[in-house]
Design a protein around this motif. Structure first.
Motif, PDB file in Angstrom:
ATOM      1  N   MET A 175       0.812  -1.209   0.000  1.00 58.38           N
ATOM      2  CA  MET A 175       0.000   0.000   0.000  1.00 58.38           C
ATOM      3  C   MET A 175       0.848   1.262   0.000  1.00 58.38           C
ATOM      4  SD  MET A 175      -3.066  -0.841   2.639  1.00 58.38           S
ATOM      5  CE  MET A 175      -4.151  -2.213   2.402  1.00 58.38           C
ATOM      6  N   ALA A 176       2.154   1.101  -0.036  1.00 63.97           N
ATOM      7  CA  ALA A 176       3.024   2.272  -0.041  1.00 63.97           C
ATOM      8  C   ALA A 176       2.941   2.985  -1.368  1.00 63.97           C
ATOM      9  CB  ALA A 176       4.467   1.867   0.227  1.00 63.97           C
ATOM     10  N   THR A 177       3.255   4.259  -1.349  1.00 60.40           N
ATOM     11  CA  THR A 177       3.213   5.052  -2.573  1.00 60.40           C
ATOM     12  C   THR A 177       4.605   5.161  -3.150  1.00 60.40           C
ATOM     13  OG1 THR A 177       1.403   6.315  -1.659  1.00 60.40           O
ATOM     14  CG2 THR A 177       2.527   7.248  -3.548  1.00 60.40           C
TER      15      THR A 177
ATOM     16  N   ILE B 270      -3.642   3.986  10.223  1.00 59.89           N
ATOM     17  CA  ILE B 270      -2.237   4.341  10.050  1.00 59.89           C
ATOM     18  C   ILE B 270      -1.432   3.053   9.914  1.00 59.89           C
ATOM     19  CG2 ILE B 270      -0.222   5.460  11.077  1.00 59.89           C
ATOM     20  CD1 ILE B 270      -2.170   7.223  12.674  1.00 59.89           C
ATOM     21  N   VAL B 271      -0.729   2.908   8.813  1.00 60.11           N
ATOM     22  CA  VAL B 271       0.115   1.741   8.573  1.00 60.11           C
ATOM     23  C   VAL B 271       1.505   2.224   8.184  1.00 60.11           C
ATOM     24  CG1 VAL B 271      -1.849   0.324   7.856  1.00 60.11           C
ATOM     25  CG2 VAL B 271      -0.521   1.564   6.125  1.00 60.11           C
TER      26      VAL B 271
ATOM     27  N   PHE C  10       1.698  -4.041   3.488  1.00 57.35           N
ATOM     28  CA  PHE C  10       2.018  -2.962   4.418  1.00 57.35           C
ATOM     29  C   PHE C  10       2.639  -3.574   5.667  1.00 57.35           C
ATOM     30  CE2 PHE C  10      -2.188  -4.459   5.475  1.00 57.35           C
ATOM     31  CZ  PHE C  10      -2.238  -4.438   6.866  1.00 57.35           C
ATOM     32  N   LYS C  11       3.157  -2.732   6.525  1.00 55.24           N
ATOM     33  CA  LYS C  11       3.709  -3.190   7.805  1.00 55.24           C
ATOM     34  C   LYS C  11       2.909  -2.593   8.956  1.00 55.24           C
ATOM     35  CE  LYS C  11       8.513  -3.988   6.322  1.00 55.24           C
ATOM     36  NZ  LYS C  11       8.526  -5.423   6.663  1.00 55.24           N
TER      37      LYS C  11
ATOM     38  N   LEU D  35       8.203  -4.151  13.862  1.00 57.52           N
ATOM     39  CA  LEU D  35       7.407  -4.080  12.642  1.00 57.52           C
ATOM     40  C   LEU D  35       7.327  -5.447  11.965  1.00 57.52           C
ATOM     41  CD1 LEU D  35       8.492  -0.688  11.008  1.00 57.52           C
ATOM     42  CD2 LEU D  35       6.406  -1.202  12.278  1.00 57.52           C
ATOM     43  N   MET D  36       6.128  -5.811  11.570  1.00 61.58           N
ATOM     44  CA  MET D  36       5.923  -7.073  10.864  1.00 61.58           C
ATOM     45  C   MET D  36       5.063  -6.824   9.633  1.00 61.58           C
ATOM     46  SD  MET D  36       2.957  -9.046  13.039  1.00 61.58           S
ATOM     47  CE  MET D  36       1.243  -8.426  13.046  1.00 61.58           C
ATOM     48  N   ASP D  37       5.055  -7.784   8.716  1.00 59.18           N
ATOM     49  CA  ASP D  37       4.178  -7.688   7.556  1.00 59.18           C
ATOM     50  C   ASP D  37       2.731  -7.758   8.026  1.00 59.18           C
ATOM     51  OD1 ASP D  37       6.328  -7.568   5.828  1.00 59.18           O
ATOM     52  OD2 ASP D  37       6.388  -9.739   5.513  1.00 59.18           O
TER      53      ASP D  37
END
Length: 260
Positions: free
Chosen positions: A1-3, A61-62, A199-200, A178-180
């Protein structure tokens, strides 16, 4: 989901960048944008850690996938879908607007790779800055106007918040928190759930297993509050999904595309 950055390596939203100049833009004005067309197809927007508490009331928020995670406010669960903006680029409901959006079309940028000096730049394609009769004057007698000084101050504060955000993420990574991420949503009328990945998120199990001294430090420096804001916000993913259903913007696939 990152840009991901654009092909020209410009930040999200920006199609071009030019430095603001008292010579080239002496008679330019800045005016508010009537609509945020640049937001219509954006489902995720960068977020600073300073904004976690305010943003967590409205957005999940991710953290972006990859080696350098960035906090993101989700405005939709699928690429190309924004549940907070109409097809005309108008905010549907008054909500907290991330600073990354409010900063546009301005930003501080490094013009030369051999220096750390940042210059105030803007996107000339935005339609917000030009030789207009209306709007805020940018220069008075060759000097930056109060409007420009306010913009510059906002951009400086944003850069400082970005540095604090980087330090926050580093602490999360140092603690291996942080995890997947994965969220499964069962929608009415569908046999299979919609599964969102790419996402994480903070691993709650590892958070509970942290040593007492580490947790105490995180509580004292404010990191623990940010973690909880992030975790509490994740329940909003189902509300965002419901808004997509209501708007007839159901995803075409059951697994969200992964964008590094």
């Amino acid at each position: 989901m990152a840009t991901a950055p654009t092909a020209s390596n410009l930040p999200l939203f920006y199609k071009d960048l030019v430095p603001l100049s008292s010579v080239d833009h002496a008679d330019f004005h800045a005016r508010p944008l009537d609509s945020a067309d640049f937001l219509i197809n954006q489902h995720a927007v960068p977020l600073t850690s300073d904004e976690f508490v305010s943003a967590s009331r409205h957005y999940p928020i991710v953290f972006s996938a990859g080696d350098n995670p960035v906090p993101l406010a989700l405005m939709g669960l699928n690429e190309g879908i924004n549940t907070f903006v109409s097809e005309e680029g108008k905010l549907i409901n008054p909500v907290y607007v991330p600073a990354y959006i409010r900063r546009y079309p301005f930003m501080l940028a490094r013009l030369r790779p051999d220096t750390d000096e940042l210059s105030l730049c803007f996107d000339p394609t935005s339609g917000a800055i030009g030789k207009f009769d209306e709007g805020d004057v940018l220069f008075v007698d060759g000097k930056p106007s109060d409007a420009v000084n306010n913009i510059l101050e906002f951009c400086k504060n944003f850069e400082e918040a970005g540095q604090r955000t980087g330090q926050f993420v580093e602490e999360l990574q140092k603690a291996d928190l942080l995890m997947d991420g994965e969220v499964s949503i069962q929608a009415d009328g569908y046999e299979q759930p919609f599964v969102y990945r790419g996402f994480k998120m903070v691993d709650e199990t590892k958070l509970r297993e942290l040593r007492g001294d580490v947790l105490r430090k995180m509580m004292q420096n404010g990191i623990l509050a940010l973690i909880f804001a992030h975790l509490f916000s994740l329940q909003l993913m189902r509300e965002i999904f419901a808004e997509q259903v209501k708007a007839g913007k159901m995803p075409a696939v059951t697994v969200a595309p992964t964008t590094a």
